[in-house]
Structure formats: structure tokens, C-alpha cells
Design a protein around this motif. Structure first.
Motif, PDB file in Angstrom:
ATOM      1  N   LYS A 139       0.341  -1.041  -0.440  1.00 34.10           N
ATOM      2  CA  LYS A 139      -0.098   0.052   0.179  1.00 34.10           C
ATOM      3  C   LYS A 139       0.843   1.273   0.326  1.00 34.10           C
ATOM      4  CE  LYS A 139      -4.687  -1.279   1.750  1.00 34.10           C
ATOM      5  NZ  LYS A 139      -5.639  -1.108   2.792  1.00 34.10           N
ATOM      6  N   SER A 140       2.396   0.951   0.069  1.00 35.61           N
ATOM      7  CA  SER A 140       3.045   2.470   1.102  1.00 35.61           C
ATOM      8  C   SER A 140       3.462   2.892  -0.656  1.00 35.61           C
ATOM      9  CB  SER A 140       3.991   2.347   1.756  1.00 35.61           C
ATOM     10  OG  SER A 140       3.342   1.761   2.857  1.00 35.61           O
ATOM     11  N   ILE A 141       3.854   1.663  -1.749  1.00 37.32           N
ATOM     12  CA  ILE A 141       4.338   1.833  -2.896  1.00 37.32           C
ATOM     13  C   ILE A 141       3.400   2.525  -4.018  1.00 37.32           C
ATOM     14  CG2 ILE A 141       5.155   0.162  -4.816  1.00 37.32           C
ATOM     15  CD1 ILE A 141       6.375  -1.589  -3.066  1.00 37.32           C
ATOM     16  N   LYS A 142       2.111   2.055  -3.568  1.00 30.76           N
ATOM     17  CA  LYS A 142       0.850   2.538  -4.174  1.00 30.76           C
ATOM     18  C   LYS A 142       0.439   3.662  -4.101  1.00 30.76           C
ATOM     19  CE  LYS A 142      -3.117   1.816  -7.142  1.00 30.76           C
ATOM     20  NZ  LYS A 142      -3.599   3.620  -6.872  1.00 30.76           N
ATOM     21  N   ARG A 143       0.810   4.440  -2.742  1.00 29.47           N
ATOM     22  CA  ARG A 143       0.570   5.213  -2.336  1.00 29.47           C
ATOM     23  C   ARG A 143       1.386   6.507  -3.019  1.00 29.47           C
ATOM     24  NH1 ARG A 143       2.306   8.012   3.787  1.00 29.47           N
ATOM     25  NH2 ARG A 143       2.483   9.933   2.539  1.00 29.47           N
ATOM     26  N   LEU A 144       2.614   5.912  -2.761  1.00 26.97           N
ATOM     27  CA  LEU A 144       4.252   6.903  -3.736  1.00 26.97           C
ATOM     28  C   LEU A 144       3.598   7.388  -4.914  1.00 26.97           C
ATOM     29  CD1 LEU A 144       6.440   8.185  -2.918  1.00 26.97           C
ATOM     30  CD2 LEU A 144       7.699   5.672  -2.642  1.00 26.97           C
ATOM     31  N   LEU A 145       3.440   5.813  -5.543  1.00 27.82           N
ATOM     32  CA  LEU A 145       2.879   5.974  -7.308  1.00 27.82           C
ATOM     33  C   LEU A 145       2.256   7.115  -6.810  1.00 27.82           C
ATOM     34  CD1 LEU A 145       3.705   2.533  -8.596  1.00 27.82           C
ATOM     35  CD2 LEU A 145       5.070   4.419  -8.558  1.00 27.82           C
ATOM     36  N   ASP A 146       1.032   7.388  -6.538  1.00 24.09           N
ATOM     37  CA  ASP A 146      -0.090   7.822  -6.582  1.00 24.09           C
ATOM     38  C   ASP A 146       0.343   9.520  -6.334  1.00 24.09           C
ATOM     39  OD1 ASP A 146      -1.797   5.980  -7.006  1.00 24.09           O
ATOM     40  OD2 ASP A 146      -2.558   5.492  -5.805  1.00 24.09           O
ATOM     41  N   GLU A 147       1.353   9.586  -5.766  1.00 24.99           N
ATOM     42  CA  GLU A 147       1.892  11.073  -5.286  1.00 24.99           C
ATOM     43  C   GLU A 147       2.864  11.448  -6.082  1.00 24.99           C
ATOM     44  OE1 GLU A 147       2.520  10.809  -0.402  1.00 24.99           O
ATOM     45  OE2 GLU A 147       4.046  10.538  -1.700  1.00 24.99           O
ATOM     46  N   LYS A 148       2.915  10.397  -7.845  1.00 24.38           N
ATOM     47  CA  LYS A 148       4.137  10.846  -8.651  1.00 24.38           C
ATOM     48  C   LYS A 148       4.956  11.722  -8.128  1.00 24.38           C
ATOM     49  CE  LYS A 148      -0.167  10.521 -12.031  1.00 24.38           C
ATOM     50  NZ  LYS A 148      -0.532  10.306 -11.481  1.00 24.38           N
ATOM     51  N   CYS A 149       6.224  11.141  -7.165  1.00 29.20           N
ATOM     52  CA  CYS A 149       6.813  12.152  -7.482  1.00 29.20           C
ATOM     53  C   CYS A 149       8.333  12.110  -6.979  1.00 29.20           C
ATOM     54  CB  CYS A 149       7.161  12.654  -5.394  1.00 29.20           C
ATOM     55  SG  CYS A 149       7.051  10.779  -4.339  1.00 29.20           S
ATOM     56  N   ILE A 150       8.168   9.936  -8.236  1.00 31.66           N
ATOM     57  CA  ILE A 150       9.725  10.077  -8.367  1.00 31.66           C
ATOM     58  C   ILE A 150       9.887  10.066  -9.862  1.00 31.66           C
ATOM     59  CG2 ILE A 150      10.860   8.219  -8.394  1.00 31.66           C
ATOM     60  CD1 ILE A 150      10.112   6.633  -5.493  1.00 31.66           C
ATOM     61  N   ASP A 151      10.917  10.404 -10.035  1.00 29.74           N
ATOM     62  CA  ASP A 151      11.263  10.543 -11.800  1.00 29.74           C
ATOM     63  C   ASP A 151      11.631   9.480 -12.230  1.00 29.74           C
ATOM     64  OD1 ASP A 151      11.261  13.426 -10.987  1.00 29.74           O
ATOM     65  OD2 ASP A 151      13.578  13.726 -10.931  1.00 29.74           O
ATOM     66  N   ASN A 152      11.857   9.633 -13.666  1.00 28.58           N
ATOM     67  CA  ASN A 152      11.770   7.828 -14.212  1.00 28.58           C
ATOM     68  C   ASN A 152      11.484   7.265 -14.410  1.00 28.58           C
ATOM     69  OD1 ASN A 152      14.622  10.174 -14.526  1.00 28.58           O
ATOM     70  ND2 ASN A 152      15.903   8.555 -12.520  1.00 28.58           N
ATOM     71  N   LEU A 153      10.214   6.957 -13.995  1.00 24.10           N
ATOM     72  CA  LEU A 153       9.261   6.314 -14.180  1.00 24.10           C
ATOM     73  C   LEU A 153       8.075   6.029 -14.921  1.00 24.10           C
ATOM     74  CD1 LEU A 153       8.358   5.526  -9.979  1.00 24.10           C
ATOM     75  CD2 LEU A 153       9.717   4.640 -11.561  1.00 24.10           C
ATOM     76  N   SER A 154       7.875   7.023 -15.993  1.00 24.75           N
ATOM     77  CA  SER A 154       6.985   7.223 -16.949  1.00 24.75           C
ATOM     78  C   SER A 154       6.793   6.047 -17.876  1.00 24.75           C
ATOM     79  CB  SER A 154       7.158   8.173 -17.502  1.00 24.75           C
ATOM     80  OG  SER A 154       8.422   8.597 -18.171  1.00 24.75           O
ATOM     81  N   SER A 155       7.993   5.574 -17.484  1.00 29.26           N
ATOM     82  CA  SER A 155       7.481   3.936 -18.871  1.00 29.26           C
ATOM     83  C   SER A 155       7.505   3.102 -17.862  1.00 29.26           C
ATOM     84  CB  SER A 155       8.854   3.893 -19.977  1.00 29.26           C
ATOM     85  OG  SER A 155      10.190   3.797 -18.762  1.00 29.26           O
ATOM     86  N   PHE A 156       7.389   3.194 -16.615  1.00 33.48           N
ATOM     87  CA  PHE A 156       7.161   2.104 -15.867  1.00 33.48           C
ATOM     88  C   PHE A 156       5.336   1.767 -16.154  1.00 33.48           C
ATOM     89  CE2 PHE A 156      10.848   1.237 -13.929  1.00 33.48           C
ATOM     90  CZ  PHE A 156      12.174   1.929 -14.433  1.00 33.48           C
ATOM     91  N   SER A 157       4.510   0.370 -15.872  1.00 34.76           N
ATOM     92  CA  SER A 157       3.650   0.646 -16.018  1.00 34.76           C
ATOM     93  C   SER A 157       3.529  -0.826 -14.370  1.00 34.76           C
ATOM     94  CB  SER A 157       2.220  -0.210 -16.558  1.00 34.76           C
ATOM     95  OG  SER A 157       3.077  -1.411 -17.457  1.00 34.76           O
ATOM     96  N   PHE A 158       2.768  -0.726 -13.451  1.00 33.17           N
ATOM     97  CA  PHE A 158       2.577  -0.992 -12.178  1.00 33.17           C
ATOM     98  C   PHE A 158       1.066  -1.787 -12.198  1.00 33.17           C
ATOM     99  CE2 PHE A 158       5.355   2.353 -11.654  1.00 33.17           C
ATOM    100  CZ  PHE A 158       6.515   2.076 -11.019  1.00 33.17           C
ATOM    101  N   ILE A 159       0.923  -3.489 -11.653  1.00 34.66           N
ATOM    102  CA  ILE A 159       0.214  -4.338 -11.547  1.00 34.66           C
ATOM    103  C   ILE A 159       0.183  -4.681 -10.399  1.00 34.66           C
ATOM    104  CG2 ILE A 159      -1.094  -6.246 -12.124  1.00 34.66           C
ATOM    105  CD1 ILE A 159       1.017  -5.600 -14.854  1.00 34.66           C
ATOM    106  N   PHE A 160       0.346  -4.281  -8.948  1.00 25.68           N
ATOM    107  CA  PHE A 160      -0.791  -4.652  -8.041  1.00 25.68           C
ATOM    108  C   PHE A 160      -1.632  -6.171  -8.014  1.00 25.68           C
ATOM    109  CE2 PHE A 160       0.585  -0.174  -8.013  1.00 25.68           C
ATOM    110  CZ  PHE A 160       2.117  -0.296  -6.328  1.00 25.68           C
ATOM    111  N   THR A 161      -0.953  -7.327  -6.696  1.00 27.37           N
ATOM    112  CA  THR A 161      -1.190  -7.922  -6.825  1.00 27.37           C
ATOM    113  C   THR A 161      -2.187  -8.329  -5.344  1.00 27.37           C
ATOM    114  OG1 THR A 161       0.303  -9.709  -6.937  1.00 27.37           O
ATOM    115  CG2 THR A 161      -1.379  -9.285  -8.992  1.00 27.37           C
ATOM    116  N   SER A 162      -3.306  -8.846  -5.068  1.00 30.71           N
ATOM    117  CA  SER A 162      -3.042  -9.349  -3.740  1.00 30.71           C
ATOM    118  C   SER A 162      -3.191 -11.072  -3.875  1.00 30.71           C
ATOM    119  CB  SER A 162      -5.170  -8.822  -3.338  1.00 30.71           C
ATOM    120  OG  SER A 162      -6.012  -9.415  -4.448  1.00 30.71           O
ATOM    121  N   ARG A 163      -3.638 -11.428  -2.845  1.00 34.88           N
ATOM    122  CA  ARG A 163      -3.432 -13.351  -2.568  1.00 34.88           C
ATOM    123  C   ARG A 163      -5.180 -13.094  -3.615  1.00 34.88           C
ATOM    124  NH1 ARG A 163      -3.289 -15.452   2.414  1.00 34.88           N
ATOM    125  NH2 ARG A 163      -2.709 -13.966   3.916  1.00 34.88           N
ATOM    126  N   GLU A 164      -6.094 -12.916  -3.646  1.00 32.66           N
ATOM    127  CA  GLU A 164      -7.229 -13.428  -4.302  1.00 32.66           C
ATOM    128  C   GLU A 164      -6.391 -13.474  -5.794  1.00 32.66           C
ATOM    129  OE1 GLU A 164      -7.789 -11.483  -1.795  1.00 32.66           O
ATOM    130  OE2 GLU A 164      -8.540 -12.509  -0.720  1.00 32.66           O
TER     131      GLU A 164
END
Ligand SMILES: NC(=O)C1=CN([C@@H]2O[C@H](COP(=O)(O)OP(=O)(O)OC[C@H]3O[C@@H](n4cnc5c(N)ncnc54)[C@H](OP(=O)(O)O)[C@@H]3O)[C@@H](O)[C@H]2O)C=CC1
Ligand SMILES: Cc1cn([C@H]2C[C@H](O)[C@@H](COP(=O)(O)OP(=O)(O)O[C@H]3O[C@@H](C)C(=O)[C@@H](O)[C@H]3O)O2)c(=O)[nH]c1=O
Length: 293
Positions: A14-39
Motif C-alpha cells: 500500500k505504501s508503494i501504491k501511495r507513493l506512485l499515486d503521488e507521482k514524486c519519483i522521476d524516471n518512472l514514466s515508462s513503467f506500468s505497475f500491476i498490484f496483486t492481492s492474495r485473490e
């Protein structure tokens, strides 16, 4: 570049998700993120893990999922081993097969706490409890399965706005009790999951990590400074302005099923130098977390 993050509902996920939502890290524009739960990706089922990667094209795995109930693991050894060891071996096999980079999170509880100065990555692990044993087995499975392209980040005493952790437990107990007994003879460093998330994303976006075949390495990360659980609780109460007396007690007077190391401070020298990280003191990190609660 597709990054898979397991353990989406955990503190670190959840902390990684929050950080990505804040868009405060450079060099990540070419990345896509998939988050998986237990389900979405259940790590209990090794065939299930394999089939997930047949149908999903992934470049980097950040494995934030784990069995983290330290006391329960003493009774639930098979389940802890399945998630913290067998599933990790499977992720490593798959990473090798599909040339995926793997970032895996481990723990200060791989050490027995007999040292009196910060543990380096070269110190010999010797866990005191089942959780630590299964996490160490996971580390060793990665090292033997994929000698290249993985980073194992050991951390300790993780807390955040999310899930269950010591900070939220103390806030809850202190609001309902006049006094609390807290152990003062276990020394470590609290780690704010948001700061750890920041460091992980800095590593992922580092060209050196993505482009080169590098030997698998262990890195230690926590916030700066040191504390006992008692000092940590005192700081939580003081910043929050809660009126509750805290009594320092010995570990032997707070019996729990799992043994904990007396000392588990991690040396951050290697990670700070290799990735030019500036690491905040745990007291500053705690203030930031409490402002977000
Ligand atoms: N918490 C701490 O103090 C420390 C943690 N670490 C390590 O850091 C990492 C992240 O920890 P943290 O975020 O605190 O952990 P959490 O316990 O908050 O989250 C762990 C996540 O793993 C998921 N999970 C458990 N079993 C499975 C499964 N069978 N399949 C898929 N997902 C599963 C859980 O899912 P669900 O939500 O459905 O239960 C949960 O979301 C872990 O590797 C942990 O060992 C290291 C040192 C200290
Ligand atoms: C709630 C409470 C805890 N304690 C003590 C018990 C224990 O020794 C210490 C911390 O207790 P907790 O159960 O919150 O934390 P614990 O399960 O020991 O935390 C560990 O979790 C795993 C996942 C890790 O990887 C470790 O780095 C570490 O963070 O505080 C008290 O003394 N008084 C209290 O009122």
C-alpha cells in the motif's frame, strides 16, 4: 517496463501504491505497475504462480507478500514456510526462466541478536524463531536459484498508516489504558514503510539495476538511529499527545511464543552508497507517519 507488486493489501504494497499515486519519483514514466492481492495471485499454490506468469509479461517483481505473524508462525510452520520459502523459490525459478528482475523483502529477524554493533550484509544469519527461519530459507532459495538479477532487502520493525503494526497497536492501547508495559531490552530501528517504498522505487528506476546483469545481492535498509520498543512507544505517545504512562520492562516479563533478537540494528552503509540514498532518522519518519494517520 512492467512491474508486478505482490502483497497489494499489506503495509509495503500500500505504501508503494501511495507513493506512485503521488507521482514524486522521476524516471518512472515508462513503467506500468500491476498490484496483486492474495485473490489475484495466491502464493500458496505453486502451479497458480506458474500459470500467472504464462499469461502476464512481467519485467520486474517486487515481492511484498509474506507470512508476517511472528508468534503464529511458531504453530503454523507449514504455512509460513509455504509463503516465505517455497513460493519465493518458485518466484526465483520463474524470474530466471523469463529473465525477470526480482526484488524481495526480508527481515532483521534472520539474525540472533548477539552482536552489539550494526549487522552488515556479511554477518552470518542465525534466526531465533520460525518466521526468521522461513524468511532466511527464502533468501537462500533466491541466492541458489538466481545468482544474478535479484536484490534481497532486509529491513526491520516496519510500520505505516496501513494494516497492523506496533505504532497503531500502541495508539490503540494507549487510548484505552492509563499505563502500558513495554519491553526495553530489544534494540532495533523502526522503519517507515513509505521510506522503504521510496528506496525500492529508487532502485527499480536506477539504470544500473535495470540494464545490467548484476550478481544477486543482499542490502540492509531501515530508517536511521536506534531504539528499544519502549523508546519507540514513548515517542509515539509523546508526538500524539496521548496521556498514558509507559513502564519499561524486560523481555522475560512479556512472554510471547516466538523469541526475538535482543539487538537487530542493520548497517545501511551498502545501500546508501550504491544507490545514493539519504535516509531519515526514525523519529522524523515517525512524525511524518503520525501526520498521515
Ligand atoms: N512488518 C514488519 O515489521 C516487517 C516486515 N518485513 C518484510 O517486509 C515485507 C512486507 O511486509 P509488510 O508489508 O509489513 O507485511 P504485511 O503483513 O502488511 O503484508 C503482507 C501481505 O502478504 C500477503 N499475503 C500473505 N499470504 C499470501 C498468499 N498466500 N498469497 C498472496 N499474498 C499473500 C497478505 O495478504 P492479505 O492482506 O490478504 O493477508 C498481505 O497483504 C515482508 O516480506 C515482510 O517479511 C521485514 C521486516 C519487518
Ligand atoms: C503491544 C506490546 C508489545 N510489546 C513488545 C512485544 C515485542 O517484543 C515488541 C514488538 O511486538 P510486535 O508483535 O508489534 O512486533 P514483532 O512481531 O516482534 O515485529 C516484527 O515483525 C516481523 C514481521 C519482522 O520482520 C520484525 O522486523 C519485527 O518488526 O513489543 C510490549 O512490550 N508491550 C506491548 O504492549
Amino acid at each position: 517496463m512492467k512491474i508486478l507488486i505482490t502483497g497489494k493489501n499489506g503495509q509495503l504494497g500500500k505504501s508503494i501504491k501511495r507513493l506512485l499515486d503521488e507521482k514524486c519519483i522521476d524516471n518512472l514514466s515508462s513503467f506500468s505497475f500491476i498490484f496483486t492481492s492474495r485473490e489475484e495471485l495466491n502464493l500458496e499454490n505453486l502451479e497458480n504462480i506458474q500459470s500467472y506468469f504464462v499469461s502476464n509479461d512481467i519485467d520486474v517483481i517486487i515481492n511484498c507478500a509474506a507470512y508476517t505473524k511472528v508468534d503464529q508462525a511458531e504453530e503454523d510452520q507449514n504455512q509460513a514456510n509455504l509463503i516465505n520459502h517455497n513460493a519465493v523459490r518458485e518466484l526465483a525459478k520463474i524470474s530466471k526462466k523469463y529473465k525477470i528482475k526480482l526484488i524481495h523483502i526480508s527481515t532483521d529477524f534472520v539474525f540472533n541478536g548477539h552482536k552489539e554493533e550494526p549487522y552488515t550484509e556479511d554477518d552470518e544469519p542465525s534466526p531465533l524463531n520460525i518466521y526468521g527461519e522461513t524468511k532466511l530459507a527464502g533468501e537462500l532459495a533466491i541466492i541458489s536459484t538466481m545468482p544474478f538479477n535479484s536484490i534481497i532487502i532486509r529491513t526491520g520493525w516496519v510500520y505505516s498508516e496501513f494494516g497492523n503494526n506496533f505504532v497503531k497497536t500502541i495508539l490503540n492501547l494507549a487510548s484505552k489504558n492509563n499505563a502500558l508495559d513495554i519491553v526495553s531490552d530489544q534494540i532495533g530501528t523502526p522503519t517507515y514503510a513509505y521510506d522503504l517504498a521510496h528506496s525500492i522505487l529508487n532502485i527499480v528506476s536506477d539504470e544500473n539495476f535495470l540494464e545490467n546483469e548484476k550478481p544477486t545481492a543482499i542490502l540492509h535498509y531501515s530508517n536511521e538511529g536506534e531504539s528499544s520498543w519502549y523508546e519507540f512507544a514513548k515517542e509515539i505517545i509523546s508526538i500524539s499527545g496521548i496521556n498514558c504512562n509507559l513502564n519499561p520492562i524486560k523481555t522475560k516479563d512479556y512472554p510471547l511464543p516466538a523469541k526475538r533478537p535482543k539487538y537487530s540494528i542493520l548497517s545501511k552503509k551498502k545501500i546508501s552508497q550504491e544507490y545514493s540514498l539519504n535516509i531519515d532518522h526514525w523519529k522524523d519518519a515517525l512524525k511524518a507517519c503520525l501526520q498521515n494517520l
